[in-house]
Design an enzyme around this catalytic site. Structure first.
Site, PDB file in Angstrom:
ATOM      1  N   CYS A   1     -70.736  -9.219 -99.411  1.00 46.33           N
ATOM      2  CA  CYS A   1     -70.509  -9.338-100.835  1.00 46.33           C
ATOM      3  C   CYS A   1     -72.226  -9.765-100.571  1.00 46.33           C
ATOM      4  O   CYS A   1     -72.789  -8.453-101.296  1.00 46.33           O
ATOM      5  CB  CYS A   1     -69.572  -9.994-101.432  1.00 46.33           C
ATOM      6  SG  CYS A   1     -69.213  -9.408-103.046  1.00 46.33           S
TER       7      CYS A   1
ATOM      8  N   CYS B   1     -61.731 -12.742-103.075  1.00 49.21           N
ATOM      9  CA  CYS B   1     -61.244 -11.807-104.916  1.00 49.21           C
ATOM     10  C   CYS B   1     -60.525 -11.113-104.759  1.00 49.21           C
ATOM     11  O   CYS B   1     -59.682 -10.153-105.580  1.00 49.21           O
ATOM     12  CB  CYS B   1     -62.794 -11.649-105.935  1.00 49.21           C
ATOM     13  SG  CYS B   1     -63.801 -10.737-104.643  1.00 49.21           S
TER      14      CYS B   1
END
Length: 375
Positions: free
Chosen positions: A114, A210
């Protein structure tokens, strides 16, 4: 003109800074500090996965309640705030790569992917398009100006240091990035959040990946790559079948729990660990703890931001985010690098990152790469 606190030759009021606001305490305090110093602060929050199913979900990043929290902080600070839909990029660059790694028998670190893609590549590009001269984040790392330019160093608080997850940062990105919290302990960040009266001052830190609600990563992988949950055999180092499994996605090298084993021959009752994964044969190979020890490993997808190397040099490395630094030697190659330990290193898992630090202080990040599968 004297350089400002972000090491730029402009007055703070003439300097636009984009702050990546995840809705947590750290990025919120980052925005508040820069606003207090007089910078032209613009908050940007990335919507990374389905907003509809994530509304109200606590402990997540970049979805649902966190987006609302970031918006409230921006309103409290009186700064413009934008929410950017990066869902498709995030799915392609992070979620699909995460699932593919498990199919290959690896254990991925999606936060690294990410940071390398949607955050420090795509968001950085967006920040430039917004006319910003820097992108600031709430990461606990330090940007230090060295003789050859900016260097990436560990956060001052060892308990909060996030350098393991940022080893993929390039020289070009370091020129543009700023980390205002890198010199602080988390306790001081919390105190600052209270001083600024931020609505997230008491918000707990996120713990899970997440996009993996409740930590059930196998369910996410099963949805994206069903072949990763095909059943197979558990075998010992001699190839004897000692049990069966419901998919290699449930296992990682070094794992001890969750091994459904039948009766074992002989009198050796030492516990067994996952030694390696064979995705082609859908096999989980187990053995004693001693079989986990490795004195060398190969790295791929290397990012090197240290000085040029010739031959093998001493360094300090970390092969898991929570691990203490280990002495080793590294030698770069045409397709990556090789790392050598003085003695057996336990818990080396393919797909995880090996991050390299300078041998003298263990502070400067020299680079890193991902651990190749071994036979």
């Amino acid at each position: 003109m004297a350089r400002n606190s972000l090491d730029l030759d402009k007055a703070p009021g003439d300097t636009r800074v984009v702050v990546a606001m995840s809705g947590g305490v750290d990025s919120s305090v980052t925005a508040a500090l820069l606003k207090e110093e007089g910078y032209d602060v613009v908050g940007v929050t990335l919507q990374l996965y389905d907003h509809g199913i994530a509304v109200g979900k606590k402990g997540a990043c970049c979805a649902g309640q966190d987006i609302q929290d970031a918006r409230q902080v921006a309103e409290r600070l009186g700064i413009p705030h934008y929410v950017l839909d990066y869902e498709s990029r995030f799915r392609a660059e992070v979620m699909n790569s995460f699932a593919d790694a498990y199919v290959r028998g690896e254990t991925p670190v999606p936060c690294i992917a990410c940071n390398r893609t949607v955050k420090f590549r795509d968001l950085l590009k967006t920040a430039r398009e917004l006319g910003a001269e820097a992108l600031a984040t709430g990461h606990y790392v330090q940007r230090v100006l060295g003789e050859a330019g900016p260097e990436l160093h560990r956060g001052a608080d060892p308990a909060r240091d996030q350098s393991y997850f940022l080893f993929g940062t390039t020289h070009e990105q370091l020129d543009y990035l700023r980390f205002p919290l890198g010199h602080l302990p988390k306790s001081e960040t919390r105190a600052l959040a209270e001083r600024f009266d931020l609505p997230v001052a008491e918000k707990p830190d996120s713990q899970d990946i997440c996009f993996v609600p409740g930590g059930d990563y196998a369910a996410v992988v099963q949805k994206l790559r069903p072949e990763a949950v095909e059943p197979g055999e558990i075998v010992d180092l001699q190839g004897r079948v000692v049990g069966r499994h419901d998919g290699i996605v449930h296992f990682t090298v070094g794992q001890r729990r969750g091994l459904a084993l039948g009766e074992r021959d002989g009198t050796d009752n030492d516990p067994l660990y996952v030694v390696r994964l064979d995705p082609e044969a859908r096999r989980v190979v187990v053995g004693p703890r001693a079989a986990l020890g490795r004195t060398e490993m190969a790295l791929y997808d290397l990012n090197w931001i240290g000085p040029a190397l010739e031959g093998r040099i001493p360094v300090l490395v970390r092969v898991r985010s929570s691990q203490t630094l280990r002495p080793a030697e590294i030698e770069l190659s045409s397709d990556g690098a090789s790392v050598h330990f003085a003695g057996p290193e336990i818990g080396v898992s393919p797909g995880q990152a090996c991050v390299v630090y300078d041998a003298a202080t263990g502070s400067r990040v020299l680079g890193g790469g991902f651990i190749r599968r071994f036979s």
